[in-house]
Design a protein around this motif. Structure first.
Motif, PDB file in Angstrom:
ATOM      1  N   ILE A  91      35.393  38.247  29.212  1.00  0.00           N
ATOM      2  CA  ILE A  91      36.646  37.922  29.892  1.00  0.00           C
ATOM      3  C   ILE A  91      36.969  36.489  29.495  1.00  0.00           C
ATOM      4  N   ARG A  92      38.032  36.314  28.709  1.00  0.00           N
ATOM      5  CA  ARG A  92      38.369  34.989  28.184  1.00  0.00           C
ATOM      6  C   ARG A  92      39.324  34.234  29.088  1.00  0.00           C
ATOM      7  N   GLY A  93      39.983  34.918  29.988  1.00  0.00           N
ATOM      8  CA  GLY A  93      40.938  34.258  30.866  1.00  0.00           C
ATOM      9  C   GLY A  93      41.759  35.292  31.596  1.00  0.00           C
ATOM     10  N   VAL A 153      42.214  44.739  33.796  1.00  0.00           N
ATOM     11  CA  VAL A 153      43.313  44.763  32.833  1.00  0.00           C
ATOM     12  C   VAL A 153      44.586  45.272  33.505  1.00  0.00           C
ATOM     13  N   LYS A 154      44.448  46.235  34.393  1.00  0.00           N
ATOM     14  CA  LYS A 154      45.623  46.777  35.088  1.00  0.00           C
ATOM     15  C   LYS A 154      46.154  45.814  36.138  1.00  0.00           C
ATOM     16  N   ASP A 155      45.252  45.143  36.873  1.00  0.00           N
ATOM     17  CA  ASP A 155      45.678  44.186  37.891  1.00  0.00           C
ATOM     18  C   ASP A 155      44.539  43.211  38.182  1.00  0.00           C
ATOM     19  N   VAL A 175      31.535  40.204  37.153  1.00  0.00           N
ATOM     20  CA  VAL A 175      32.691  39.488  36.606  1.00  0.00           C
ATOM     21  C   VAL A 175      32.263  38.088  36.156  1.00  0.00           C
ATOM     22  N   LYS A 176      31.437  37.431  36.939  1.00  0.00           N
ATOM     23  CA  LYS A 176      30.930  36.109  36.573  1.00  0.00           C
ATOM     24  C   LYS A 176      30.173  36.181  35.248  1.00  0.00           C
TER      25      LYS A 176
END
Length: 176
Positions: free
Chosen positions: A64-66, A30-32, A55-56
């Motif tokens: 994680i939508r995008g 979210v930060k980077d 992450v996958k």
């Protein structure tokens, strides 16, 4: 009256539970979101392949939508930020209200409880552009009225904070 709402983003409840590492990874992203997996791994205490795998799985689960660029409104000629409450006949999630998605000025659209049906977050070049957008909203069948709130200053704007789990730090209050 047609109540088709296929265009509404479905609420997907992930069956994947988040552990502390997932939340830390999400907090870093979210930060980077441009950080390499090796650097994320150093920050959260995992190997780069482990971060990649997590992450996958977070993407596959829809958590994680995008990944999006955060664009500065004034820098692209849209310095006026406003929230528009739309009061309409019937439920707010009708196809006629979903037509508002077509306007690039509309950044967010929320069905809400209370004295209005839909709340829009809009960004325009100026008050004249906002007035034109409001005219387009009033053209929609069933719209009874709007209330607009123009943002003067923004003190906090951030994405979802995944690492927050319901415990809040004590915030000292200033003496008045």
């Amino acid at each position: 009256m047609d109540y088709e709402t296929e265009a509404i983003r479905p609420r997907q409840v992930s069956t994947r539970s988040l552990d502390a590492f997932d939340r830390k990874i999400l907090g870093v992203l979210v930060k980077d979101a441009r950080l390499p997996y090796a650097e994320i791994g150093n920050l959260v205490g995992l190997s780069p392949p482990a971060v990649h795998d997590r992450v996958k799985k977070l993407r596959e689960a829809g958590i994680i939508r995008g990944v999006h660029a955060s664009v500065d409104g004034p820098a692209v000629g849209k310095p006026l930020l406003a929230y528009v409450h739309v009061d309409a006949e019937g439920w707010g999630k009708s196809q006629r209200m979903m037509r508002l998605q077509a306007f690039p000025e509309v950044e967010e659209m929320h069905s809400v409880a209370g004295d209005t049906c839909v709340v829009l977050k809009v960004r325009t070049a100026d008050t004249h552009a906002l007035e034109h957008l409001l005219l387009q909203i009033y053209i929609l069948p069933g719209v009874k009225g709007t209330k607009s709130y123009i943002v003067l200053s923004t003190y906090l704007e951030r994405p979802v904070q995944a690492e927050v789990t319901g415990t809040w730090p004590s915030v000292p209050m200033p003496d008045d």
